[in-house]
Enzyme design. Structure first.
Site, PDB file in Angstrom:
ATOM      1  N   ASP A  66       9.097  10.715  32.635  1.00  0.00           N
ATOM      2  CA  ASP A  66      10.130  11.068  32.725  1.00  0.00           C
ATOM      3  C   ASP A  66      10.790  12.049  34.284  1.00  0.00           C
ATOM      4  O   ASP A  66       9.968  12.726  34.665  1.00  0.00           O
ATOM      5  CB  ASP A  66       9.993  11.937  31.841  1.00  0.00           C
ATOM      6  CG  ASP A  66      11.889  12.627  31.968  1.00  0.00           C
ATOM      7  OD1 ASP A  66      12.287  13.248  30.454  1.00  0.00           O
ATOM      8  OD2 ASP A  66      12.300  11.359  31.907  1.00  0.00           O
ATOM      9  N   HIS A  83      12.664   4.181  39.708  1.00  0.00           N
ATOM     10  CA  HIS A  83      12.052   3.531  39.371  1.00  0.00           C
ATOM     11  C   HIS A  83      10.699   3.140  39.806  1.00  0.00           C
ATOM     12  O   HIS A  83       9.922   2.786  39.570  1.00  0.00           O
ATOM     13  CB  HIS A  83      12.292   2.748  38.451  1.00  0.00           C
ATOM     14  CG  HIS A  83      13.591   2.950  37.489  1.00  0.00           C
ATOM     15  ND1 HIS A  83      13.528   3.994  35.894  1.00  0.00           N
ATOM     16  CD2 HIS A  83      14.342   2.567  36.938  1.00  0.00           C
ATOM     17  CE1 HIS A  83      14.036   4.122  35.224  1.00  0.00           C
ATOM     18  NE2 HIS A  83      15.212   3.291  36.153  1.00  0.00           N
ATOM     19  N   LEU A 177     -11.928   1.986  32.959  1.00  0.00           N
ATOM     20  CA  LEU A 177     -10.029   2.764  32.720  1.00  0.00           C
ATOM     21  C   LEU A 177      -9.946   2.527  31.691  1.00  0.00           C
ATOM     22  O   LEU A 177      -9.543   1.163  31.990  1.00  0.00           O
ATOM     23  CB  LEU A 177     -10.035   3.028  34.145  1.00  0.00           C
ATOM     24  CG  LEU A 177      -7.862   4.181  33.577  1.00  0.00           C
ATOM     25  CD1 LEU A 177      -8.552   5.568  32.484  1.00  0.00           C
ATOM     26  CD2 LEU A 177      -7.287   4.027  34.934  1.00  0.00           C
TER      27      LEU A 177
END
Lengths: 292, 310
Positions: A66, A83, A177
């Site tokens: 956020d 972004h 991962l």
């Protein structure tokens, strides 16, 4: 006291420390290991910065990314710049997770509620996701990262759906991962779609309605893993000072340590991640034998 | 002959008590270039001459003393800072409790329709503390409280009493001493809803089971050949039908050693503000007032800026 330095080791006679001595390089060099073999525990511990204990790291970390737009606004930049900076922050967190031995990372990239944002911004984000996934596949293959995309894919552009599917197939055998991108995701919708899946199984006579319990339900959630990796995050980080889950992993976050930071996502880096992990390790997390 | 040059990075960690439980502090700093070559050479020379090396040569003793001193100073500094922040926090809570900080005097809780309290089940056994907490909340004007712990300790302790006392003030029923007069005066009533793990994930599973049964009994949908198109509204109705409905809390306060919501009913947590309060045994009136005040401020900002998040 722990010592570390960058030159060849001294004899231990000289510096007889009172506690364990650990020689650490600077944290998080790029892990160039192949995806085939898991790094040895000693090698993983050697990549940890001082203060983190490998044995009590969270296995699964979730992040609510956020603050991109606020970050851009604070700098007089368009939200697209925020972004892009957010994307770089995520790449860094993925790299750190891989280097420090976190086994699963789930990132909340786009919520189902975000569809109500301006169309231009939504289109930019969809394009960015597609570019990021396409450009990252080679890196994922090198680093042994398995990619999954969860969320309501029916609303995603067809090209993004295709790119995501291809990336998932290409990386499905990786095991270092597990990276899950939640795009067009909603915790409530996740619960409802699990319900639908169970209804389909009831229809196919694979089970009866009265057989449905917590465990069966949990297996139908989008975050359910077929392998041994933990479905539920141990640590959930939310940036930008908001103190809400915002419809993210509502079921799965029951035992997640919630770490809220005022740092905006594009500024979230190694120091912030380190702080979150140290905070996790400092908690007295005793949950008895209750099934999660 | 190798020499030791370059920067030396020193890292250490220790635990400190804090207002929210023990905190592990990890600290790193980099010392400037150190030349340890002389010490190394002295040691090697001793070995080469087949003499027992000195136990500790002077430069290494000095280095050790300096590093030990630095460690002690840093430890003291961090302990002091932690103590200072703890004192500031306690002082602030005291000032809030005594009403000296004006901004906390009038809490505007109009938007706080429902407050959830999550308590670690071990700590929930301390019913005196929980009663005290409820009394405080009632005195602050909170109208609706969802009390939750995963094992149902609070349900067993409080639900029978809550059911009896629905028409009375909370303070009168729970028999809290000095605050009762205030409560009678203010005539406040507070609804208390006790929840446990059976209302959380188990409740969702029961609702799913109900939806599936209802669907395949043909009560709501057609031939059942297509995958059922359950909606969020269907799930909400099913949850209500199995006794696991209820409002979405606006604010959730967590008490316990870990910062987790411990399985609070997931369906109701979508946009709930979550605040960690620390262990129940060290709860403070002022801390709760501050949490409610911050919520009232933030909630206003959230409503105003709802389209600008992220």
């Amino acid at each position: 006291m722990l010592f570390s330095h960058h030159s060849p080791a001294a004899t231990s006679q000289l510096l007889a420390p009172s506690r364990r001595t650990l020689l650490l390089p600077l944290p998080c060099p790029r892990a160039g290991a192949t995806s085939a073999a898991a790094p040895a525990p000693a090698a993983e511990a050697a990549l940890l910065p001082g203060g983190l204990r490998a044995e009590s790291l969270p296995r699964h970390v979730a992040v609510v990314m956020d603050g991109n737009s606020r970050w851009a606004r604070a700098r007089g930049l368009p939200s697209a710049a925020g972004h892009e900076a957010g994307r770089r922050a995520l790449e860094e967190v993925v790299r750190l997770s891989r280097a420090w031995g976190v086994r699963a990372l789930t990132a909340f990239a786009f919520s189902h509620e975000n569809w109500s944002r301006p169309k231009v911004e939504v289109e930019f984000l969809m394009g960015q996701f597609e570019r990021a996934i396409r450009e990252s596949v080679a890196e994922f293959l090198r680093e042994g990262i398995r990619l999954r995309v969860i969320g309501d894919s029916s609303r995603l552009p067809v090209s993004l759906q295709k790119t995501a599917r291809e990336a998932e197939e290409a990386t499905q055998s990786n095991s270092q991962l597990d990276l899950t991108l939640a795009i067009s995701y909603s915790g409530r919708r996740d619960i409802v779609q699990a319900c639908r899946n169970l209804a389909q199984k009831v229809h196919d006579k694979l089970l009866k309605p009265e057989d449905i319990d917590e465990s069966l339900f949990a297996d139908e959630l989008e975050t359910s893993h077929a392998n041994e990796l933990p479905d539920y995050p141990d640590l959930l980080i939310r940036t930008s000072g908001e103190l809400r889950l915002s419809n993210f992993l509502l079921w799965q976050s029951a035992y997640a340590e919630l770490f809220f930071t005022d740092t905006l996502w594009p500024d979230f880096g190694e120091a912030d991640y380190f702080e979150a992990l140290v905070s996790f390790q400092s908690r007295d997390r005793r949950f008895g034998v209750r099934k999660l | 002959m190798p020499s030791i040059r370059g920067n030396v990075r020193v890292a250490f960690e220790f635990s400190l008590p804090s207002v929210c439980g023990n905190v592990r502090v990890a600290f790193e700093f980099t010392l400037g270039p150190l030349r340890l070559q002389e010490a190394f050479v002295a040691s090697e020379a001793s070995v080469f001459m087949n003499q027992p090396p000195p136990h500790m040569s002077r430069p290494s003793i000095i280095i050790k003393l300096i590093l030990g001193l630095l460690w002690t100073i840093t430890h003291l500094a961090i302990s002091f800072l932690n103590l200072w922040s703890h004192l500031i926090y306690s002082l602030e809570c005291y000032l809030i409790s005594s009403g000296l900080l004006r901004k906390y005097q009038n809490l505007h809780l109009g938007r706080l329709k429902c407050l959830a309290i999550v308590v670690d089940s071990k700590e929930a056994k301390s019913t005196v503390k929980v009663k005290q907490l409820l009394c405080w909340l009632s005195s602050m004007g909170v109208k609706y409280v969802c009390l939750y712990d995963i094992e149902g300790v609070l349900k067993r302790s409080f639900e029978p009493a809550v059911n009896v006392s629905r028409d009375r003030t909370a303070g009168e029923h729970f028999g809290i001493g000095a605050n009762i007069k205030d409560l009678h005066r203010s005539q406040r009533e507070m609804v208390i809803d006790c929840l446990s793990g059976s209302d959380g994930k188990e409740g969702i599973a029961k609702a799913a089971s109900l939806l599936c049964s209802t669907y395949f009994n043909g009560d709501t949908h057609g031939d059942g050949k297509r995958k059922p198109a359950f909606t969020e509204a269907d799930m909400a109705s099913a949850l209500k039908a199995v006794g696991c409905g209820g409002p979405e809390p606006d604010l959730l306060l967590m008490y316990g050693p870990a910062r987790c919501h411990l399985g609070f009913p997931a369906w109701r947590l979508r946009y709930t503000e979550i605040t960690y309060m620390g262990p129940l045994k060290s709860m403070k009136y002022g801390a709760i007032v501050k949490a409610l005040y911050n919520f009232s401020k933030k909630h206003q900002n959230y409503v105003l800026q709802i389209r600008y998040t992220n």
